[in-house]
Motif scaffolding. Structure first.
Motif, mmCIF file in Angstrom:
data_model
loop_
_atom_site.group_PDB
_atom_site.id
_atom_site.type_symbol
_atom_site.label_atom_id
_atom_site.label_comp_id
_atom_site.label_asym_id
_atom_site.label_seq_id
_atom_site.Cartn_x
_atom_site.Cartn_y
_atom_site.Cartn_z
ATOM 1 N N LYS A 112 14.788 -58.530 162.597
ATOM 2 C CA LYS A 112 15.189 -59.575 163.530
ATOM 3 C C LYS A 112 15.283 -60.943 162.854
ATOM 4 O O LYS A 112 15.299 -61.969 163.530
ATOM 5 C CB LYS A 112 14.196 -59.638 164.697
ATOM 6 C CG LYS A 112 14.095 -58.342 165.491
ATOM 7 C CD LYS A 112 15.397 -57.976 166.176
ATOM 8 C CE LYS A 112 15.240 -56.760 167.065
ATOM 9 N NZ LYS A 112 16.498 -56.374 167.759
ATOM 10 N N GLY A 113 15.335 -60.949 161.546
ATOM 11 C CA GLY A 113 15.417 -62.213 160.826
ATOM 12 C C GLY A 113 14.045 -62.752 160.509
ATOM 13 O O GLY A 113 13.490 -62.498 159.442
ATOM 14 N N GLY A 114 13.479 -63.505 161.432
ATOM 15 C CA GLY A 114 12.153 -64.060 161.217
ATOM 16 C C GLY A 114 11.035 -63.101 161.557
ATOM 17 O O GLY A 114 9.861 -63.432 161.388
ATOM 18 N N ALA A 115 11.374 -61.924 162.037
ATOM 19 C CA ALA A 115 10.360 -60.955 162.433
ATOM 20 C C ALA A 115 10.917 -59.545 162.256
ATOM 21 O O ALA A 115 12.128 -59.348 162.080
ATOM 22 C CB ALA A 115 9.938 -61.173 163.882
ATOM 23 N N ALA A 116 10.034 -58.572 162.292
ATOM 24 C CA ALA A 116 10.428 -57.172 162.301
ATOM 25 C C ALA A 116 9.917 -56.542 163.582
ATOM 26 O O ALA A 116 8.905 -56.972 164.152
ATOM 27 C CB ALA A 116 9.851 -56.432 161.089
ATOM 28 N N VAL A 117 10.625 -55.524 164.052
ATOM 29 C CA VAL A 117 10.180 -54.748 165.199
ATOM 30 C C VAL A 117 9.928 -53.321 164.729
ATOM 31 O O VAL A 117 10.830 -52.667 164.191
ATOM 32 C CB VAL A 117 11.210 -54.762 166.341
ATOM 33 C CG1 VAL A 117 10.795 -53.792 167.441
ATOM 34 C CG2 VAL A 117 11.341 -56.165 166.915
ATOM 35 N N PHE A 118 8.702 -52.876 164.898
ATOM 36 C CA PHE A 118 8.297 -51.518 164.529
ATOM 37 C C PHE A 118 8.315 -50.646 165.780
ATOM 38 O O PHE A 118 7.622 -50.956 166.762
ATOM 39 C CB PHE A 118 6.885 -51.516 163.943
ATOM 40 C CG PHE A 118 6.738 -52.232 162.637
ATOM 41 C CD1 PHE A 118 6.623 -51.520 161.449
ATOM 42 C CD2 PHE A 118 6.690 -53.621 162.576
ATOM 43 C CE1 PHE A 118 6.465 -52.169 160.235
ATOM 44 C CE2 PHE A 118 6.537 -54.287 161.366
ATOM 45 C CZ PHE A 118 6.429 -53.551 160.193
#
Length: 273
Positions: A112-118
């Motif tokens: 997500k750019g500034g974050a990841a989704v697991f």
């Protein structure tokens, strides 16, 4: 663990998180139903061992260990991760008591750019569930962004309902297995910018299922599919407004507190609804 934290987030994709067999009894199922807001008169078959029906969302308490295992292994880094969304598909009803063997994997990791989704997937003979965990600071590894937000329902809601949470709700719900400190410890809640301990997102979601089922005139134990995105924390004792849109593919719903969304993109199916 330090080396694992330096790995790109997509390093965790496909990781086998193992399996566990979880045992429960009627008391656990009843305590859970009361914690999410079942009424001792209107919902008698959810809170009385005679002819007891187990809420399908109780399955999520049996599999809470899976995202916790991933957190303990350091996948989310040092910044607290957030529960972004939840999916649940019911294969067959849970019995009033028994044991369930669950296996878990990291089904996917989205950038997500500034974050990841697991996406942590848990499977059993009774259900399939996916926790989507939003991990700030873990994005930017060049992966796919994943599915976008579901479209908002169109037109006026076909049903509306109120969901009155209660002051002791988080303290009660944590006895179902999720004992993270932000739900009971004022200092832990203050550390994430909350004035007091917050309600578990899964408790808000399960309580919403009860109210939506009541509005539709169906039984909450007939739930077969569920999805919801967590938009904002809820404080125990707050009143929530539910808007629902019944259609051919089930029911869509949104939950708000004084106009501020707390659950968005909600979808549920009860039996053949």
């Amino acid at each position: 663990m330090d080396q694992q934290k330096r790995e790109p987030a997509d390093h965790w994709r496909g990781l086998d998180l193992g399996s566990r067999t979880v045992t429960y009894d009627e008391r656990d199922a009843i305590l859970y139903a009361l914690a999410v807001g079942a009424h001792p008169v209107k919902d008698l078959d959810l809170v009385f061992e005679r002819d007891l029906r187990v809420l399908p969302t109780f399955a999520l308490t049996l599999a809470q260990w899976a995202p916790d295992v991933l957190a303990d292994r350091g996948a989310f880094g040092d910044t607290p991760a957030l529960h972004g969304a939840q999916r649940l598909t019911i294969h067959r009803p849970l019995p009033p008591s028994g044991e369930v063997t669950c296996s878990a994997t990291v089904a996917d990791v989205w950038d997500k750019g500034g974050a990841a989704v697991f996406d942590v997937a848990v499977d059993s003979a009774y259900f399939h569930a996916v926790w989507s965990i939003f991990a700030p600071g873990r994005g930017g590894f060049g992966g796919g962004r994943g599915p976008g937000r579901p479209p908002s329902p169109e037109g006026e809601p076909t049903h509306r309902a109120e969901y009155e949470t209660f002051p002791a709700q988080a303290a009660l719900y944590r006895l179902a297995g999720d004992r993270h400190l932000i739900h009971i410890d004022p200092a832990a809640a203050a550390a994430i910018g909350q004035p007091r301990p917050i309600l578990h997102g899964l408790c808000t979601l399960a309580g919403t299922v009860l109210r939506v089922a009541e509005a539709l005139g169906t039984h909450p134990a007939d739930l077969t599919e569920l999805y919801g995105r967590f938009a904002a924390p809820v404080l125990p004792g707050e009143a929530l407004d539910i808007a629902a849109w019944l259609g051919e593919g089930g029911v869509g719903f949104e939950v708000a507190r004084q106009g501020e969304p707390v659950l968005s993109g909600g979808r549920a199916r009860f039996g053949r609804t």
